[in-house]
Design a protein around this motif. Structure first.
Motif, PDB file in Angstrom:
ATOM      1  N   LEU A 162       1.047  -1.225   0.091  1.00 52.40           N
ATOM      2  CA  LEU A 162      -0.009  -0.003  -0.167  1.00 52.40           C
ATOM      3  C   LEU A 162       0.694   1.113   0.072  1.00 52.40           C
ATOM      4  O   LEU A 162       0.739   2.336  -0.674  1.00 52.40           O
ATOM      5  CB  LEU A 162      -0.918  -0.099   1.273  1.00 52.40           C
ATOM      6  CG  LEU A 162      -2.070  -1.097   1.262  1.00 52.40           C
ATOM      7  CD1 LEU A 162      -2.900  -1.172   2.502  1.00 52.40           C
ATOM      8  CD2 LEU A 162      -3.007  -0.979   0.130  1.00 52.40           C
ATOM      9  N   LEU A 178       2.278   1.729  -3.629  1.00 53.87           N
ATOM     10  CA  LEU A 178       1.388   2.121  -4.429  1.00 53.87           C
ATOM     11  C   LEU A 178       0.793   3.388  -4.300  1.00 53.87           C
ATOM     12  O   LEU A 178      -0.111   4.016  -4.881  1.00 53.87           O
ATOM     13  CB  LEU A 178       0.136   1.203  -4.621  1.00 53.87           C
ATOM     14  CG  LEU A 178       0.555  -0.260  -4.905  1.00 53.87           C
ATOM     15  CD1 LEU A 178      -0.711  -1.068  -4.731  1.00 53.87           C
ATOM     16  CD2 LEU A 178       0.808  -0.267  -6.506  1.00 53.87           C
ATOM     17  N   GLU A 179       1.164   4.076  -3.191  1.00 54.04           N
ATOM     18  CA  GLU A 179       0.725   5.345  -2.571  1.00 54.04           C
ATOM     19  C   GLU A 179      -0.840   5.538  -2.267  1.00 54.04           C
ATOM     20  O   GLU A 179      -1.439   6.636  -2.621  1.00 54.04           O
ATOM     21  CB  GLU A 179       1.063   6.558  -3.467  1.00 54.04           C
ATOM     22  CG  GLU A 179       2.780   6.535  -3.695  1.00 54.04           C
ATOM     23  CD  GLU A 179       3.196   7.540  -4.401  1.00 54.04           C
ATOM     24  OE1 GLU A 179       2.104   8.324  -5.201  1.00 54.04           O
ATOM     25  OE2 GLU A 179       4.277   7.803  -4.897  1.00 54.04           O
ATOM     26  N   VAL A 180      -1.354   4.161  -1.654  1.00 55.88           N
ATOM     27  CA  VAL A 180      -2.702   4.421  -1.255  1.00 55.88           C
ATOM     28  C   VAL A 180      -2.808   5.068  -0.019  1.00 55.88           C
ATOM     29  O   VAL A 180      -1.976   5.007   0.978  1.00 55.88           O
ATOM     30  CB  VAL A 180      -3.156   2.800  -0.964  1.00 55.88           C
ATOM     31  CG1 VAL A 180      -4.430   2.863  -0.538  1.00 55.88           C
ATOM     32  CG2 VAL A 180      -3.220   1.910  -2.416  1.00 55.88           C
ATOM     33  N   LYS A 181      -3.909   6.015  -0.177  1.00 54.62           N
ATOM     34  CA  LYS A 181      -3.972   6.746   1.081  1.00 54.62           C
ATOM     35  C   LYS A 181      -4.997   6.245   1.980  1.00 54.62           C
ATOM     36  O   LYS A 181      -5.922   5.403   1.668  1.00 54.62           O
ATOM     37  CB  LYS A 181      -4.524   8.151   0.526  1.00 54.62           C
ATOM     38  CG  LYS A 181      -3.718   9.145  -0.235  1.00 54.62           C
ATOM     39  CD  LYS A 181      -4.241  10.260  -0.601  1.00 54.62           C
ATOM     40  CE  LYS A 181      -3.297  10.963  -1.609  1.00 54.62           C
ATOM     41  NZ  LYS A 181      -2.274  11.309  -1.022  1.00 54.62           N
ATOM     42  N   TRP A 207      -0.069   3.436   7.319  1.00 53.67           N
ATOM     43  CA  TRP A 207       0.375   1.844   7.218  1.00 53.67           C
ATOM     44  C   TRP A 207       1.537   1.557   8.305  1.00 53.67           C
ATOM     45  O   TRP A 207       1.499   0.314   8.508  1.00 53.67           O
ATOM     46  CB  TRP A 207       0.746   1.754   5.565  1.00 53.67           C
ATOM     47  CG  TRP A 207      -0.379   2.118   4.852  1.00 53.67           C
ATOM     48  CD1 TRP A 207      -0.190   3.021   3.653  1.00 53.67           C
ATOM     49  CD2 TRP A 207      -1.989   2.036   4.785  1.00 53.67           C
ATOM     50  NE1 TRP A 207      -1.272   3.255   2.943  1.00 53.67           N
ATOM     51  CE2 TRP A 207      -2.415   2.678   3.624  1.00 53.67           C
ATOM     52  CE3 TRP A 207      -2.718   1.301   5.945  1.00 53.67           C
ATOM     53  CZ2 TRP A 207      -3.885   2.543   3.557  1.00 53.67           C
ATOM     54  CZ3 TRP A 207      -4.085   1.327   5.582  1.00 53.67           C
ATOM     55  CH2 TRP A 207      -4.550   2.037   4.605  1.00 53.67           C
TER      56      TRP A 207
END
Length: 210
Positions: free
Chosen positions: A174, A177-180, A185
């Protein structure tokens, strides 16, 4: 090129990772299974960034690890020894450096992926230093060793460590993938490894009480 001020940090990282894999090579299948898993995850990360060469190297490392693990799984018939474990530590340290320096991969992603080993070895060494023990001497107080003494078999400990690393790898991915919200995280991963160590401590206390 690395800024000159970063050189000591890089050297410490390589030295720590090199010794860390040696410290953790104390039960059947643990280091080999972690190496295979980490190699596959890192291969995926480098594929995401378009580095096919490093991804293929990681998959080759995983393939070699699988062949080795067949004979290293509990009860083990072959062992990594210092040469094998130290080499793996260097390789995974350099893979992280390559990803961070060349592709600006998040440092936290690699800290999460290596989290089970990093947390166990760092906390154990820190505790030994704080209690005045001779930290440079051989010992059997790592969390994975304590879990075995508490009655969990080598294979079970290795599988539980893989489960923990799997959860941490999801959080690390995550980050990649630079998921906010990205700020969550790493703290979640830290909380997970703390819970794992608390679980070992509770199992240890139950074993003592019995």
């Amino acid at each position: 090129p690395l800024p000159i001020l970063m050189v000591p940090i890089v050297l410490l990282w390589i030295i720590w990772m090199t010794n860390l894999y040696n410290f953790m090579d104390g039960i059947d299948g643990l280091v080999a299974s972690q190496a295979i898993f980490s190699s596959i995850v890192i291969a995926g990360w480098f594929l995401f960034y378009g580095d096919i060469g490093i991804a293929l190297f990681c998959l080759s490392l995983a393939g070699a690890g699988i062949g080795f693990l067949v004979l290293n799984w509990s009860p083990a018939r072959v062992f990594l020894g210092d040469v094998g474990s130290l080499t793996l530590g260097v390789v995974f340290a350099l893979l992280a450096l390559h990803g961070v320096v060349k592709y600006q991969m998040p440092v936290s992603a690699f800290l999460l992926l290596y989290g089970v080993f990093l947390f166990d070895a760092t906390v154990t060494l820190g505790r030994r230093c704080l209690t005045g023990e001779r930290w440079w001497e051989a010992h059997a107080t790592h969390f994975y060793q304590r879990a075995v003494r508490a009655g969990i078999g080598h294979a079970q400990v290795s599988m539980l460590a893989l489960l923990g690393s799997g959860c941490l790898a999801v959080l690390g991915t995550l980050e990649i993938l630079e998921v906010k919200p990205g700020i969550l995280w790493f703290p979640l991963g830290l909380a997970l490894v703390i819970l794992m160590m608390i679980g070992v401590r509770k199992r240890e206390q139950r074993a003592i009480s019995q």
